[in-house]
Design an enzyme around this catalytic site. Structure first.
Site, short mmCIF file in Angstrom:
data_model
loop_
_atom_site.label_atom_id
_atom_site.label_comp_id
_atom_site.label_asym_id
_atom_site.label_seq_id
_atom_site.Cartn_x
_atom_site.Cartn_y
_atom_site.Cartn_z
N ASP A 1 -4.08 -5.09 -18.29
CA ASP A 1 -3.41 -3.35 -19.12
C ASP A 1 -3.17 -2.79 -19.99
OD1 ASP A 1 -1.73 -4.18 -15.65
OD2 ASP A 1 -0.94 -4.68 -16.73
N ASN B 250 -6.10 2.28 -13.10
CA ASN B 250 -5.12 1.64 -12.28
C ASN B 250 -3.81 2.06 -12.99
OD1 ASN B 250 -3.78 -0.65 -11.64
ND2 ASN B 250 -3.29 -1.78 -13.62
N GLY C 283 0.72 -1.52 -0.39
CA GLY C 283 0.10 0.09 0.51
C GLY C 283 0.77 0.99 0.03
N HIS D 141 0.70 1.17 -13.60
CA HIS D 141 1.29 0.51 -14.04
C HIS D 141 2.51 0.38 -14.62
CE1 HIS D 141 1.82 -3.84 -16.08
NE2 HIS D 141 2.84 -3.04 -16.42
N SER E 295 2.64 3.85 -15.93
CA SER E 295 1.16 4.36 -16.60
C SER E 295 0.00 4.64 -16.32
CB SER E 295 1.06 3.28 -17.87
OG SER E 295 2.24 3.39 -18.92
#
Lengths: 215, 215
Positions: free
Chosen positions: A164, A126, A27, A128, A155
């Site tokens: 992804d 998200n 985290g 990545h 990204s």
């Protein structure tokens, strides 16, 4: 150039975009986001952190920043595809309970079902650790080193049902040097991630994507 | 409200402010700064990292980002105040060799002499993990916890000859919660430091301090 998502309103400091952060591990990215959100005039806030793993460091970090945490483990008494659906239904119940508007995946290591992703289209992002579309998947740094790539980065992208594969919103890049290994590359890019992700959520919340790097 | 420093020019992307970063340890803040500087349109750059300790992680991190490193240890063959002066003279020679305009202290654990600080007035900055003027010194987190303070944070300040006493340029704050200890507090604030310090150097390089937090 990415523009605003039709699914989302433009937020204000007095009525910030209500986010959930989904984690599976330490985290550190979540912590960077929560700290960013706790500063004055931020247009987004996190009402709940959801972890699919118990006992991970991210839970303590969220609690240390005063953010509620819900642990939703994969059920052990159900088999096959019903198992994933039950798990996602539990997550979705929490998202509704907290009136979540945007789902921020931050080291969440499970692929979400196409049905879930479709229901939340334009409302899941998200991050990545590569310059997508290059080097998707769970071993980006290893793959970058093995391929001898001269640069990498991170990204932030909207999430679709692939791994992804969703539309890229912003990227930071960094040189891969001859003396880099998986560990040094990961450390460099982690720092960039902690910076890029809050900037992108700022852009999503304000509807102004014009200052993002890499698009 | 802090304004621009008379000692410094306004930099441009094509002629960025030339910085040196001084470290004594792991260099995570230095790494954050170097990564920030390597992005497009940054108005400052680091031409040299100077460490007063050999074999610290920060040296490898700087090298991994392609930045030259000079190690300048305290001389062992000189006694008393001449020792510090000789050490600082070696550092100053490097600063001149690299045409440095701004000195960024980033976990540099030695106090600089009044003479050195006076020569570089308005051109040395430091980051400290507390809301200065509260809790200066080398054990800020421990002192904050012991005092039962309800909030802490980090401060970037100009350096004068005292310890953490120069004019504060910007601050980020974070709540200290009942379950916080030195470790959790340090981790939270470290993340804020990595964000605040590059923002402040952006402000110094551009001469625009209007968007900095906490002033």
């Amino acid at each position: 150039m990415v523009s605003n998502t039709p699914s989302l309103r433009v937020a204000t400091a007095s009525n910030p975009l209500n986010c959930a952060i989904l984690i599976s591990g330490s985290g550190s990215g979540m912590e960077a986001m929560l700290l960013h959100q706790q500063q004055v005039n931020c247009l987004h806030t996190t009402s709940v952190v959801i972890s699919n793993k118990p006992d991970v460091l991210g839970i303590k970090r969220a609690e240390s920043l005063g953010t509620p945490v819900e642990v939703v483990e994969l059920p052990t008494n159900i088999e096959g595809s019903a198992r994933r659906l039950a798990h996602e239904a539990s997550i979705e119940q929490i998202l509704h309970n907290y009136s979540v508007e945007l789902i921020i995946l931050s080291g969440y290591m499970r692929l979400l079902s196409p049905e879930f992703v479709t229901r939340w289209e334009g409302q899941i992002v998200n991050i990545h650790p590569s310059l997508l579309p290059d080097f998707p998947g769970a071993h980006a740094h290893r793959d970058v080193i093995a391929a001898g790539a001269k640069k990498s980065g991170c990204s932030v992208h909207y999430v679709d049902s692939g791994m992804d594969t969703g539309q890229v919103i912003a990227q930071y890049e960094v040189a891969v040097l001859p003396n880099d290994n998986e560990t040094t590359l990961s450390a460099k890019i982690k720092q960039l991630e902690h910076k890029l992700y809050p900037m992108v959520i700022d852009a999503i919340a304000s509807g102004d994507f014009s200052n993002l790097p890499g698009n």
